[in-house]
Motif scaffolding. Structure first.
Motif, PDB file in Angstrom:
ATOM      1  N   GLY A   1       0.812  -1.211   0.000  1.00 34.18           N
ATOM      2  CA  GLY A   1       0.000   0.000   0.000  1.00 34.18           C
ATOM      3  C   GLY A   1       0.846   1.263   0.000  1.00 34.18           C
ATOM      4  N   LYS A   2       1.861   1.289   0.843  1.00 33.68           N
ATOM      5  CA  LYS A   2       2.722   2.474   0.918  1.00 33.68           C
ATOM      6  C   LYS A   2       3.622   2.592  -0.313  1.00 33.68           C
ATOM      7  CE  LYS A   2       2.777   5.019   3.863  1.00 33.68           C
ATOM      8  NZ  LYS A   2       1.950   6.238   4.107  1.00 33.68           N
TER       9      LYS A   2
ATOM     10  N   VAL B   1      -4.876  -2.403   1.186  1.00 29.90           N
ATOM     11  CA  VAL B   1      -4.261  -2.085  -0.110  1.00 29.90           C
ATOM     12  C   VAL B   1      -5.299  -1.509  -1.067  1.00 29.90           C
ATOM     13  CG1 VAL B   1      -3.066  -3.023  -2.126  1.00 29.90           C
ATOM     14  CG2 VAL B   1      -2.451  -3.816   0.170  1.00 29.90           C
ATOM     15  N   GLY B   2      -6.470  -2.132  -1.124  1.00 32.77           N
ATOM     16  CA  GLY B   2      -7.526  -1.640  -2.006  1.00 32.77           C
ATOM     17  C   GLY B   2      -7.997  -0.252  -1.619  1.00 32.77           C
ATOM     18  N   CYS B   3      -8.086   0.021  -0.318  1.00 31.27           N
ATOM     19  CA  CYS B   3      -8.485   1.353   0.144  1.00 31.27           C
ATOM     20  C   CYS B   3      -7.467   2.404  -0.297  1.00 31.27           C
ATOM     21  CB  CYS B   3      -8.625   1.365   1.665  1.00 31.27           C
ATOM     22  SG  CYS B   3     -10.116   0.547   2.296  1.00 31.27           S
ATOM     23  N   ILE B   4      -6.185   2.100  -0.168  1.00 29.02           N
ATOM     24  CA  ILE B   4      -5.157   3.048  -0.587  1.00 29.02           C
ATOM     25  C   ILE B   4      -5.211   3.267  -2.094  1.00 29.02           C
ATOM     26  CG2 ILE B   4      -2.655   3.382  -0.809  1.00 29.02           C
ATOM     27  CD1 ILE B   4      -2.326   2.073   1.916  1.00 29.02           C
ATOM     28  N   ALA B   5      -5.419   2.185  -2.858  1.00 31.65           N
ATOM     29  CA  ALA B   5      -5.518   2.316  -4.313  1.00 31.65           C
ATOM     30  C   ALA B   5      -6.695   3.206  -4.700  1.00 31.65           C
ATOM     31  CB  ALA B   5      -5.644   0.939  -4.954  1.00 31.65           C
ATOM     32  N   ALA B   6      -7.817   3.103  -3.978  1.00 28.55           N
ATOM     33  CA  ALA B   6      -8.976   3.955  -4.254  1.00 28.55           C
ATOM     34  C   ALA B   6      -8.679   5.408  -3.900  1.00 28.55           C
ATOM     35  CB  ALA B   6     -10.195   3.454  -3.475  1.00 28.55           C
ATOM     36  N   LEU B   7      -7.979   5.637  -2.793  1.00 32.39           N
ATOM     37  CA  LEU B   7      -7.599   7.001  -2.422  1.00 32.39           C
ATOM     38  C   LEU B   7      -6.664   7.617  -3.450  1.00 32.39           C
ATOM     39  CD1 LEU B   7      -7.024   6.554   1.426  1.00 32.39           C
ATOM     40  CD2 LEU B   7      -8.912   7.760   0.306  1.00 32.39           C
TER      41      LEU B   7
END
Length: 291
Positions: free
Chosen positions: A115-116, A144-150
């Motif tokens: 994610g980072k 990981v999916g939340c970060i990709a959406a952000l």
């Protein structure tokens, strides 16, 4: 001696390449074709590319000497992480760790690292997720999916049916505010089964996975799903925990039949989120040429 060193330096430079939609340099693993050429020239049986990779990882990084779970607390009900200008709160289910066959109930370092890395790559203008279709495999807690959406991705997070409740809870808790650049939805997916049409039409621009290479028995189903999901323009990012050399070697050996694989060196990762117990790969599907 000097000429041998020079040749080795050239070979190392040749293995640093750009792959897929990632703008940075990655260290490409040898392909089967290259191995065959070398074996014919040397008339000897050299180590396979997968074996060589495993020896390098365990010999140089020495994962067993590093602290496990440096970025997560698996006994906690909540993992907090700042990313993309947001404070994320990821719920975990530590009690499920002791249940046989249950995965995805807690976070592992590989998920935080991936994610980072995505955040760092986008900030460094080496990666563009805005408006891109992203499919995450084995989403688990959904970080990981939340970060990709952000970061602007149109993300589809997937996992087994009995993992979806926790996954949806974390998406709702972290992406319900109005300033999310992308979007996120949850779809059930069993590796090895035919994926839902919305996963493959159109083909995803990116496929993500963290700690998905954990069992030799799941490798072939994982690769079957990757083959079904990926088109010629799909870039795959996989982050793995270096806990079982045999499983990783088996995965790499099988994956090289259909994918070109490169390893991201630590210099490409987020500088505050590096771990010798984690490896990060880029995969692109081989182009089949009709004869």
């Amino acid at each position: 001696m000097g000429s041998q060193v020079a040749v080795e330096e050239v070979e190392e430079k040749e293995r640093l390449v750009k792959m897929g939609s990632y703008g940075g340099m990655v260290r490409q693993l040898k392909t089967a074709a290259k191995e065959e050429e070398e074996e014919e020239e040397e008339e000897s049986c050299a180590a396979t590319a997968a074996e060589e990779e495993i020896m390098l990882l365990w010999g140089i990084q020495q994962p067993t000497l590093s602290k496990p779970n440096a970025f997560v607390a698996q006994s906690s009900l909540l993992l907090k992480l700042d990313s993309c200008g947001h404070s994320l709160s990821i719920s975990q289910s530590p009690s499920s760790l002791s249940t046989p066959g249950v995965t995805g109930s807690v976070m592992w370092d590989s998920g935080v690292v991936l994610g980072k890395f995505l955040e760092h790559a986008v900030d460094s203008e080496l990666l563009l997720l805005q408006g891109k279709k992203v499919v995450e495999l084995g989403s688990g807690c959904g970080l990981v999916g939340c970060i990709a959406a952000l970061l602007g991705g149109q993300v589809v997070l997937t996992d087994l049916f009995d993992r979806l409740r926790l996954l949806k809870k974390n998406i709702d808790a972290n992406l319900r505010h109005g300033d999310v650049r992308g979007s996120a939805k949850v779809v059930e997916l069993q590796w090895g089964d035919d994926p839902a049409l919305e996963l493959i039409e159109p083909r995803p621009d990116f496929v993500l996975g963290s700690d998905v290479i954990y069992s030799e028995g799941a490798v072939l189903d994982l690769l079957s799903t990757l083959r079904q999901l990926c088109g010629s323009e799909t870039t795959v990012f996989l982050a793995g925990e270096l806990r079982n050399d045999a499983v990783l070697e088996y995965f790499l050996d099988c994956a090289m039949e259909d994918f070109i694989i490169g390893r991201l060196e630590h210099s490409q990762w987020h500088p505050d989120y590096c771990s010798s117990r984690v490896v990060l790969y880029v995969l692109v599907k081989k182009v089949m040429v009709d004869l």
